[in-house]
Design a protein around this motif. Structure first.
Motif, short mmCIF file in Angstrom:
data_model
loop_
_atom_site.label_atom_id
_atom_site.label_comp_id
_atom_site.label_asym_id
_atom_site.label_seq_id
_atom_site.Cartn_x
_atom_site.Cartn_y
_atom_site.Cartn_z
N LEU A 24 0.83 -1.21 0.00
CA LEU A 24 0.00 0.00 0.00
C LEU A 24 0.86 1.26 0.00
O LEU A 24 0.57 2.22 -0.71
N TYR A 25 1.92 1.25 0.79
CA TYR A 25 2.82 2.40 0.85
C TYR A 25 3.46 2.65 -0.52
O TYR A 25 3.47 3.78 -1.01
N ASN A 26 3.95 1.61 -1.15
CA ASN A 26 4.60 1.76 -2.46
C ASN A 26 3.60 2.25 -3.51
O ASN A 26 3.94 3.08 -4.35
N PHE A 27 2.37 1.73 -3.47
CA PHE A 27 1.34 2.20 -4.38
C PHE A 27 1.08 3.70 -4.15
O PHE A 27 0.98 4.47 -5.10
N THR A 28 0.98 4.10 -2.90
CA THR A 28 0.72 5.49 -2.56
C THR A 28 1.85 6.39 -3.05
O THR A 28 1.59 7.46 -3.62
N MET A 29 3.07 5.96 -2.85
CA MET A 29 4.21 6.78 -3.29
C MET A 29 4.22 6.92 -4.82
O MET A 29 4.53 7.97 -5.34
N TYR A 30 3.83 5.86 -5.50
CA TYR A 30 3.81 5.91 -6.96
C TYR A 30 2.60 6.69 -7.48
O TYR A 30 2.72 7.57 -8.34
N ALA A 31 1.42 6.40 -6.93
CA ALA A 31 0.18 7.00 -7.44
C ALA A 31 0.03 8.47 -7.06
O ALA A 31 -0.59 9.23 -7.79
N PHE A 32 0.56 8.84 -5.93
CA PHE A 32 0.34 10.20 -5.43
C PHE A 32 1.62 11.01 -5.38
O PHE A 32 1.72 11.95 -4.59
N SER A 33 2.57 10.67 -6.22
CA SER A 33 3.83 11.42 -6.23
C SER A 33 3.62 12.88 -6.62
O SER A 33 4.38 13.75 -6.22
N ASP A 34 2.55 13.17 -7.37
CA ASP A 34 2.26 14.54 -7.78
C ASP A 34 1.23 15.20 -6.87
O ASP A 34 0.73 16.27 -7.15
N ARG A 50 2.04 -0.29 -8.71
CA ARG A 50 1.26 0.29 -9.80
C ARG A 50 -0.18 -0.20 -9.88
O ARG A 50 -0.95 0.29 -10.69
N LYS A 51 -0.53 -1.18 -9.03
CA LYS A 51 -1.87 -1.77 -9.14
C LYS A 51 -2.26 -2.43 -7.83
O LYS A 51 -1.47 -3.15 -7.23
N LEU A 52 -3.50 -2.17 -7.41
CA LEU A 52 -4.07 -2.88 -6.27
C LEU A 52 -5.15 -3.80 -6.81
O LEU A 52 -6.06 -3.36 -7.50
N SER A 65 -12.34 -4.46 -10.09
CA SER A 65 -11.50 -5.63 -9.87
C SER A 65 -10.10 -5.22 -9.46
O SER A 65 -9.39 -5.97 -8.81
N PHE A 66 -9.71 -4.04 -9.88
CA PHE A 66 -8.39 -3.50 -9.54
C PHE A 66 -8.42 -2.00 -9.77
O PHE A 66 -9.35 -1.47 -10.40
N ILE A 67 -7.43 -1.32 -9.23
CA ILE A 67 -7.23 0.09 -9.52
C ILE A 67 -5.75 0.31 -9.76
O ILE A 67 -4.92 -0.22 -9.03
N THR A 68 -5.45 1.02 -10.82
CA THR A 68 -4.06 1.29 -11.13
C THR A 68 -3.65 2.65 -10.58
O THR A 68 -4.50 3.51 -10.32
N ALA A 69 -2.36 2.83 -10.44
CA ALA A 69 -1.84 4.12 -9.98
C ALA A 69 -2.22 5.22 -10.98
O ALA A 69 -2.54 6.34 -10.58
N GLU A 70 -2.21 4.88 -12.25
CA GLU A 70 -2.57 5.86 -13.28
C GLU A 70 -4.02 6.31 -13.12
O GLU A 70 -4.34 7.49 -13.25
#
Length: 122
Positions: free
Chosen positions: A11-21, A95-97, A47-52
Protein backbone atom coordinates in the motif's frame (compact mmCIF):
# COMPACT_ATOMS: atom_id res chain seq x y z
CA UNK A 1 0.71 -16.76 5.64
CA UNK A 2 1.56 -13.19 4.72
CA UNK A 3 2.45 -10.64 7.39
CA UNK A 4 0.70 -7.29 7.66
CA UNK A 5 4.08 -5.70 6.96
CA UNK A 6 4.01 -6.96 3.34
CA UNK A 7 0.47 -5.64 2.84
CA UNK A 8 1.39 -2.30 4.43
CA UNK A 9 4.51 -2.01 2.25
CA UNK A 10 2.51 -2.72 -0.91
CA UNK A 11 0.00 0.00 0.00
CA UNK A 12 2.82 2.40 0.85
CA UNK A 13 4.60 1.76 -2.46
CA UNK A 14 1.34 2.20 -4.38
CA UNK A 15 0.72 5.49 -2.56
CA UNK A 16 4.21 6.78 -3.29
CA UNK A 17 3.81 5.91 -6.96
CA UNK A 18 0.18 7.00 -7.44
CA UNK A 19 0.34 10.20 -5.43
CA UNK A 20 3.83 11.42 -6.23
CA UNK A 21 2.26 14.54 -7.78
CA UNK A 22 -0.08 15.03 -4.82
CA UNK A 23 0.38 18.71 -4.17
CA UNK A 24 -0.19 20.73 -1.02
CA UNK A 25 -3.45 22.15 -2.38
CA UNK A 26 -4.96 18.68 -2.75
CA UNK A 27 -3.74 17.65 0.71
CA UNK A 28 -5.62 20.63 2.17
CA UNK A 29 -8.88 19.55 0.51
CA UNK A 30 -11.30 19.00 3.41
CA UNK A 31 -12.78 15.63 4.31
CA UNK A 32 -15.97 14.96 2.34
CA UNK A 33 -18.11 11.99 3.36
CA UNK A 34 -19.65 11.85 -0.13
CA UNK A 35 -16.23 11.52 -1.79
CA UNK A 36 -15.17 8.92 0.79
CA UNK A 37 -18.35 6.89 0.12
CA UNK A 38 -17.86 7.20 -3.64
CA UNK A 39 -14.32 5.84 -3.39
CA UNK A 40 -15.49 2.96 -1.20
CA UNK A 41 -18.12 2.11 -3.82
CA UNK A 42 -15.39 2.19 -6.46
CA UNK A 43 -13.30 -0.22 -4.36
CA UNK A 44 -16.31 -2.53 -4.13
CA UNK A 45 -17.10 -2.61 -7.84
CA UNK A 46 -13.65 -2.53 -9.43
CA UNK A 47 -11.50 -5.63 -9.87
CA UNK A 48 -8.39 -3.50 -9.54
CA UNK A 49 -7.23 0.09 -9.52
CA UNK A 50 -4.06 1.29 -11.13
CA UNK A 51 -1.84 4.12 -9.98
CA UNK A 52 -2.57 5.86 -13.28
CA UNK A 53 -6.32 5.70 -12.61
CA UNK A 54 -5.76 7.05 -9.10
CA UNK A 55 -3.90 10.08 -10.46
CA UNK A 56 -6.82 10.93 -12.77
CA UNK A 57 -9.52 10.97 -10.09
CA UNK A 58 -11.21 14.30 -9.32
CA UNK A 59 -9.50 16.16 -6.48
CA UNK A 60 -11.99 15.19 -3.73
CA UNK A 61 -12.00 11.51 -4.70
CA UNK A 62 -8.23 11.50 -5.07
CA UNK A 63 -7.90 12.89 -1.56
CA UNK A 64 -10.40 10.33 -0.23
CA UNK A 65 -8.50 7.43 -1.83
CA UNK A 66 -5.21 8.80 -0.54
CA UNK A 67 -6.61 9.19 2.97
CA UNK A 68 -8.17 5.71 2.96
CA UNK A 69 -4.88 4.10 1.93
CA UNK A 70 -2.88 6.14 4.44
CA UNK A 71 -5.33 5.12 7.19
CA UNK A 72 -4.80 1.46 6.24
CA UNK A 73 -1.03 1.88 6.24
CA UNK A 74 -1.25 3.34 9.73
CA UNK A 75 -3.75 0.71 10.88
CA UNK A 76 -1.57 -2.13 9.58
CA UNK A 77 1.37 -0.71 11.53
CA UNK A 78 -0.32 -1.65 14.82
CA UNK A 79 1.30 -4.61 16.57
CA UNK A 80 -0.11 -8.13 16.55
CA UNK A 81 -1.93 -7.83 13.25
CA UNK A 82 -3.21 -11.24 12.13
CA UNK A 83 -1.60 -12.68 9.00
CA UNK A 84 -3.20 -12.57 5.58
CA UNK A 85 -3.61 -15.49 3.17
CA UNK A 86 -0.45 -16.17 1.16
CA UNK A 87 -2.12 -15.14 -2.14
CA UNK A 88 -3.63 -11.92 -0.73
CA UNK A 89 -1.30 -9.64 -2.73
CA UNK A 90 -1.25 -11.65 -5.96
CA UNK A 91 -1.40 -9.15 -8.81
CA UNK A 92 -0.92 -6.13 -6.55
CA UNK A 93 2.14 -3.90 -6.79
CA UNK A 94 3.24 -0.28 -6.60
CA UNK A 95 1.26 0.29 -9.80
CA UNK A 96 -1.87 -1.77 -9.14
CA UNK A 97 -4.07 -2.88 -6.27
CA UNK A 98 -5.93 -6.10 -7.05
CA UNK A 99 -9.29 -7.50 -5.95
CA UNK A 100 -8.42 -9.07 -2.55
CA UNK A 101 -6.91 -5.90 -1.12
CA UNK A 102 -9.68 -3.68 -2.52
CA UNK A 103 -12.36 -5.93 -1.02
CA UNK A 104 -10.53 -6.01 2.29
CA UNK A 105 -10.37 -2.22 2.34
CA UNK A 106 -14.09 -1.99 1.61
CA UNK A 107 -15.06 -4.66 4.14
CA UNK A 108 -13.23 -2.91 6.96
CA UNK A 109 -14.08 0.63 5.88
CA UNK A 110 -16.21 1.41 8.95
CA UNK A 111 -13.26 0.73 11.26
CA UNK A 112 -10.98 2.82 9.11
CA UNK A 113 -13.46 5.71 8.90
CA UNK A 114 -13.80 5.70 12.70
CA UNK A 115 -10.02 5.64 13.06
CA UNK A 116 -9.61 8.44 10.50
CA UNK A 117 -12.24 10.63 12.16
CA UNK A 118 -10.65 10.20 15.58
CA UNK A 119 -7.17 10.90 14.26
CA UNK A 120 -8.30 14.06 12.43
CA UNK A 121 -10.94 15.31 14.82
CA UNK A 122 -13.97 14.86 12.53
Amino acid sequence: MLSAEFVRDTLYNFTMYAFSDFNADTKRTPFKQKAWNSVLEMLETESFITAEEATMLPKKKKKALHDIIIAYITFLSLPDWPPFPQDFLDGSSERKLNTPILRYMRTHSDQILDYYRQAHGY
